[in-house]
Design a protein around this motif. Structure first.
Motif, PDB file in Angstrom:
ATOM      1  N   ALA A 136      44.228  78.076  56.346  1.00  0.00           N
ATOM      2  CA  ALA A 136      44.790  79.093  57.247  1.00  0.00           C
ATOM      3  C   ALA A 136      44.091  80.438  57.041  1.00  0.00           C
ATOM      4  O   ALA A 136      43.773  81.155  57.997  1.00  0.00           O
ATOM      5  N   LEU A 137      43.813  80.751  55.772  1.00  0.00           N
ATOM      6  CA  LEU A 137      43.137  82.008  55.462  1.00  0.00           C
ATOM      7  C   LEU A 137      41.752  82.036  56.084  1.00  0.00           C
ATOM      8  O   LEU A 137      41.305  83.054  56.617  1.00  0.00           O
ATOM      9  N   ARG A 138      41.073  80.896  56.001  1.00  0.00           N
ATOM     10  CA  ARG A 138      39.728  80.804  56.554  1.00  0.00           C
ATOM     11  C   ARG A 138      39.755  81.039  58.062  1.00  0.00           C
ATOM     12  O   ARG A 138      38.916  81.760  58.601  1.00  0.00           O
ATOM     13  N   GLU A 139      40.757  80.459  58.720  1.00  0.00           N
ATOM     14  CA  GLU A 139      40.927  80.667  60.165  1.00  0.00           C
ATOM     15  C   GLU A 139      41.100  82.161  60.469  1.00  0.00           C
ATOM     16  O   GLU A 139      40.484  82.699  61.378  1.00  0.00           O
ATOM     17  N   GLU A 140      41.954  82.783  59.643  1.00  0.00           N
ATOM     18  CA  GLU A 140      42.247  84.200  59.861  1.00  0.00           C
ATOM     19  C   GLU A 140      41.003  85.057  59.685  1.00  0.00           C
ATOM     20  O   GLU A 140      40.749  85.970  60.465  1.00  0.00           O
ATOM     21  N   LEU A 141      40.239  84.736  58.628  1.00  0.00           N
ATOM     22  CA  LEU A 141      39.002  85.480  58.373  1.00  0.00           C
ATOM     23  C   LEU A 141      38.036  85.297  59.539  1.00  0.00           C
ATOM     24  O   LEU A 141      37.386  86.249  59.976  1.00  0.00           O
ATOM     25  N   ALA A 142      37.930  84.062  60.006  1.00  0.00           N
ATOM     26  CA  ALA A 142      37.020  83.787  61.119  1.00  0.00           C
ATOM     27  C   ALA A 142      37.461  84.568  62.353  1.00  0.00           C
ATOM     28  O   ALA A 142      36.638  85.181  63.038  1.00  0.00           O
ATOM     29  N   ALA A 143      38.774  84.577  62.605  1.00  0.00           N
ATOM     30  CA  ALA A 143      39.293  85.289  63.777  1.00  0.00           C
ATOM     31  C   ALA A 143      39.014  86.784  63.662  1.00  0.00           C
ATOM     32  O   ALA A 143      38.785  87.469  64.658  1.00  0.00           O
ATOM     33  N   ALA A 144      39.005  87.304  62.400  1.00  0.00           N
ATOM     34  CA  ALA A 144      38.742  88.724  62.190  1.00  0.00           C
ATOM     35  C   ALA A 144      37.241  89.022  62.178  1.00  0.00           C
ATOM     36  O   ALA A 144      36.828  90.164  62.002  1.00  0.00           O
ATOM     37  N   GLY A 145      36.422  87.978  62.356  1.00  0.00           N
ATOM     38  CA  GLY A 145      34.973  88.171  62.324  1.00  0.00           C
ATOM     39  C   GLY A 145      34.454  88.456  60.930  1.00  0.00           C
ATOM     40  O   GLY A 145      33.378  89.023  60.765  1.00  0.00           O
ATOM     41  N   ALA A 146      35.220  88.084  59.906  1.00  0.00           N
ATOM     42  CA  ALA A 146      34.846  88.430  58.538  1.00  0.00           C
ATOM     43  C   ALA A 146      34.330  87.235  57.734  1.00  0.00           C
ATOM     44  O   ALA A 146      33.788  87.396  56.648  1.00  0.00           O
ATOM     45  N   TRP A 147      34.516  86.033  58.266  1.00  0.00           N
ATOM     46  CA  TRP A 147      34.125  84.838  57.515  1.00  0.00           C
ATOM     47  C   TRP A 147      32.618  84.640  57.581  1.00  0.00           C
ATOM     48  O   TRP A 147      32.027  84.668  58.654  1.00  0.00           O
ATOM     49  N   VAL A 148      31.970  84.457  56.433  1.00  0.00           N
ATOM     50  CA  VAL A 148      30.539  84.139  56.429  1.00  0.00           C
ATOM     51  C   VAL A 148      30.344  82.705  55.961  1.00  0.00           C
ATOM     52  O   VAL A 148      29.745  81.872  56.644  1.00  0.00           O
ATOM     53  N   GLU A 186      32.443  89.334  55.216  1.00  0.00           N
ATOM     54  CA  GLU A 186      31.772  90.545  55.668  1.00  0.00           C
ATOM     55  C   GLU A 186      32.824  91.477  56.248  1.00  0.00           C
ATOM     56  O   GLU A 186      33.445  91.160  57.268  1.00  0.00           O
ATOM     57  N   VAL A 187      33.028  92.600  55.561  1.00  0.00           N
ATOM     58  CA  VAL A 187      34.102  93.522  55.958  1.00  0.00           C
ATOM     59  C   VAL A 187      33.631  94.964  55.816  1.00  0.00           C
ATOM     60  O   VAL A 187      32.514  95.221  55.346  1.00  0.00           O
ATOM     61  N   ALA A 188      34.516  95.887  56.193  1.00  0.00           N
ATOM     62  CA  ALA A 188      34.138  97.306  56.238  1.00  0.00           C
ATOM     63  C   ALA A 188      33.876  97.891  54.854  1.00  0.00           C
ATOM     64  O   ALA A 188      32.881  98.567  54.640  1.00  0.00           O
ATOM     65  N   ASP A 189      34.772  97.635  53.911  1.00  0.00           N
ATOM     66  CA  ASP A 189      34.628  98.272  52.610  1.00  0.00           C
ATOM     67  C   ASP A 189      35.430  97.505  51.563  1.00  0.00           C
ATOM     68  O   ASP A 189      36.050  96.482  51.868  1.00  0.00           O
ATOM     69  N   LEU A 190      35.386  98.022  50.351  1.00  0.00           N
ATOM     70  CA  LEU A 190      36.035  97.317  49.239  1.00  0.00           C
ATOM     71  C   LEU A 190      37.536  97.143  49.468  1.00  0.00           C
ATOM     72  O   LEU A 190      38.102  96.114  49.103  1.00  0.00           O
ATOM     73  N   ASP A 191      38.182  98.142  50.057  1.00  0.00           N
ATOM     74  CA  ASP A 191      39.621  98.015  50.257  1.00  0.00           C
ATOM     75  C   ASP A 191      39.956  96.811  51.137  1.00  0.00           C
ATOM     76  O   ASP A 191      40.924  96.093  50.872  1.00  0.00           O
ATOM     77  N   VAL A 192      39.147  96.595  52.174  1.00  0.00           N
ATOM     78  CA  VAL A 192      39.396  95.444  53.040  1.00  0.00           C
ATOM     79  C   VAL A 192      39.117  94.154  52.265  1.00  0.00           C
ATOM     80  O   VAL A 192      39.895  93.189  52.329  1.00  0.00           O
ATOM     81  N   ALA A 193      38.029  94.144  51.494  1.00  0.00           N
ATOM     82  CA  ALA A 193      37.703  92.960  50.694  1.00  0.00           C
ATOM     83  C   ALA A 193      38.822  92.662  49.697  1.00  0.00           C
ATOM     84  O   ALA A 193      39.207  91.506  49.502  1.00  0.00           O
ATOM     85  N   LEU A 194      39.361  93.721  49.089  1.00  0.00           N
ATOM     86  CA  LEU A 194      40.427  93.523  48.103  1.00  0.00           C
ATOM     87  C   LEU A 194      41.691  92.988  48.773  1.00  0.00           C
ATOM     88  O   LEU A 194      42.422  92.185  48.181  1.00  0.00           O
TER      89      LEU A 194
END
Lengths: 453, 114
Positions: free
Chosen positions: B30-42, B85-93
């Motif tokens: 589910a997390l992977r889906e969410e990341l993909a939907a957010a354009g953040a999954w690599v 792939e995200v904007a900054d460390l806070d988003v990654a965290l």
């Protein structure tokens, strides 16, 4: 040179005072504009160097803060331009750009060069509502007499980001917000200069490389992000107040700096009661400072202090803040500590202290932020309220053998109960564990007094 | 945008019960889906156990030595990785926090160069 008819020409101290009050603000504005801490620091330092040369003759500009920011910003842009030209030349040698002309700043650096432009570009690409380009808008920064935007809150949250080690948080905050030089910070924390410089360099590199953003946390994040900021300020204050080793002047400066940071936070987050609580606590403790040391440099305990020496202005300010906290009615550990200090401040003589109220406040503290140190302080208050045996019973239930404070409290209570030989042994245990000489001296003196009495 | 490696560290040895693992697997999907939907999954996946690892080690006089087993034996090992792939460390965290909650395991967040 003939200066303008300024109301007196600024002395070196005046320039220094502007430095102390405006350095952090200027660095914060330029970090925001450039996304590069080193570049911002260099530019602000250059601007202050220019001010030190210029102001004594020409007089203070109408807005010293605006002058510093504008001058620093111009220097920064000059440097970025120079480096961008150099980088562009280097890049040209490698490959030719098409329509996409090199951007200003160092974005023209080849990929992977890791130039500061990476940060600027990245900061600009966020969904962050405020684009950093705003800060470089000449409308904001071009007018040396215009208002300087306050970006310090962003910077302090960056400096105290949980991804940085607490020691690095403290060092960076003192350096970037307080303008303390690395050797000063090193002396204050009894760390070698090289080690402290290394710590600061590493922290800055992590901010850049790991992409720690410059932003104020959302309201939802504050409960997690605010405590480290407050902890840093409190630690700076305590280091200045409690540490007896090291340079006295540096320590005074730490207290002053902590109070300055506390005021800044209170000004920028006026509705956060813990922020107000921390400031109140520092002011109320700072107020006792003149009475805390005897002429010979020895420590004077709270009950023995000459309360007429307490700084009434600071006490009044601290009290007013405690009252504001009470009205907000969201108690927290710093607010409670401040309230306890306020109760002490209310007592004209030590024997007038309302210990019943202090015990109640410690009860609340134990409910909110339980811990052995709080329990120990509570035991002291209980001893004052109900007698030494009641206090000693509580102290003996604590597992704090490593703490000098624990043994010092035990010694004091045993002494009051007339159990002299046990008290002497407890003082000895406290002396062995005390980290600083003034405190050790104080404990030794108390032990001797016991032996003679 | 910045790329981060999220690596999940798990204790070597005992495996949690299958029903727990099934739950974790579902949450990770589910997390992977969410990341993909957010354009953040690599990219990302779980890894087989460390005893399936093989090490290829350069030798002082040229050539390599191929040996069985992980590079380093430890109380913990790498259980899986994700590149986001995200904007900054806070988003990654914030994403790492979700992974830590889903797996009940510590997650290391490291920025990629460039």
């Amino acid at each position: 040179m003939s200066g303008p008819a300024a109301p007196g020409r600024p002395s070196a101290q005046d320039v220094e005072a502007v430095f102390r009050s405006e350095y952090g603000r200027a660095v914060a504005v330029l970090v925001r504009a450039s996304g590069d801490i080193d570049l911002a620091e260099d530019a602000v330092q250059e601007a202050f160097a220019a001010a030190a040369e210029r102001w004594p003759a020409a007089g203070l500009p109408p807005s010293p803060a605006g002058w510093i920011v504008t001058t620093a910003r111009n220097r920064m842009i000059d440097r970025q331009r120079r480096e961008s030209i150099r980088a562009a030349r280097q890049t040209e040698a490698v490959r030719l750009y098409g329509a996409g002309a090199p951007m200003p700043g160092m974005s023209a650096m080849p990929d992977g060069a890791g130039g500061p432009g990476d940060r600027g570009g990245q900061a600009g690409s966020q969904d962050d509502p405020v684009d950093p380009a705003d800060a470089t808008d000449p409308a904001d920064l071009g007018d040396p007499d215009g208002p300087v935007p306050d970006e310090r809150l962003r910077l302090i949250f960056t400096c105290c980001h949980p991804a940085l080690a607490p020691t690095a948080q403290v060092a960076l905050t003192l350096r970037l917000l307080g303008g303390l030089a690395t050797p000063e910070i090193a002396r204050a924390f009894l760390v070698g200069e090289a080690a402290m410089a290394q710590r600061i360099v590493r922290a800055k590199a992590k901010i850049r490389d790991a992409g720690i953003p410059y932003r104020v946390p959302t309201a939802g994040e504050l409960p997690e992000r605010l405590p480290p900021v407050l902890a840093v300020v409190h630690l700076v204050f305590n280091e200045g107040y409690l540490a007896a080793s090291g340079d006295r002047l540096v320590r005074d400066e730490l207290c002053t700096e902590a109070v300055r940071l506390g005021r800044l936070l209170a000004e920028l987050m006026p509705d956060e009661p813990e922020v107000l609580g921390l400031l109140a606590l520092m002011l109320l403790v700072q107020a006792r400072r003149p009475a805390r040391t005897a002429a010979d440099g020895s420590l004077v305990r709270l009950p023995d202090q000459d309360r007429s020496q307490w700084d009434r202005g600071l006490v009044a300010e601290g009290r007013a803040l405690v009252r504001r906290c009470l009205r907000i009615d969201r108690p927290g550990p710093f607010q409670i500590q401040a309230a306890i200090s306020a109760v002490h401040a209310d007592a004209v003589r030590a024997e007038d202290t309302d210990w019943r109220q202090i015990v109640q406040l410690y009860d609340l503290q134990m409910a909110l932020a339980p811990g052995p140190v709080v329990a120990l302080h509570r035991a002291v208050a209980v001893a004052e309220r109900d007698g030494p045996q009641a206090g000693l019973d509580l102290v003996d239930a604590l597992d704090m053998d490593g703490s000098h404070l624990f043994h010092a409290v035990r010694a004091e209570l045993l002494g009051r109960l007339g159990r002299r030989s046990e008290a002497v042994r407890a003082y000895e245990a406290a002396e062995e564990r005390a980290a600083n000489t003034v405190e050790r001296e104080h404990l030794r003196a108390r032990r001797r007094a016991l032996g003679d009495g | 945008m910045k790329q981060y490696l999220l690596s999940i560290h798990q204790p070597t040895g005992s495996m949690p019960p299958p029903e727990f693992l099934a739950e974790v697997t579902a949450e990770l999907a589910a997390l992977r889906e969410e990341l993909a939907a957010a354009g953040a999954w690599v990219f990302g996946n779980a890894l087989h156990d460390p005893d399936t690892a093989t090490v290829v080690r350069p030798q002082a006089h040229g050539g390599v030595l191929v040996t069985d087993g992980p590079y380093a034996e430890g109380k913990e090992h790498l259980g899986g990785i994700m590149v986001i792939e995200v904007a900054d460390l806070d988003v990654a965290l914030a994403w790492a926090r979700r992974y830590a909650a889903a797996t009940t395991l510590p997650v290391e967040v490291r920025p990629f160069r460039g």
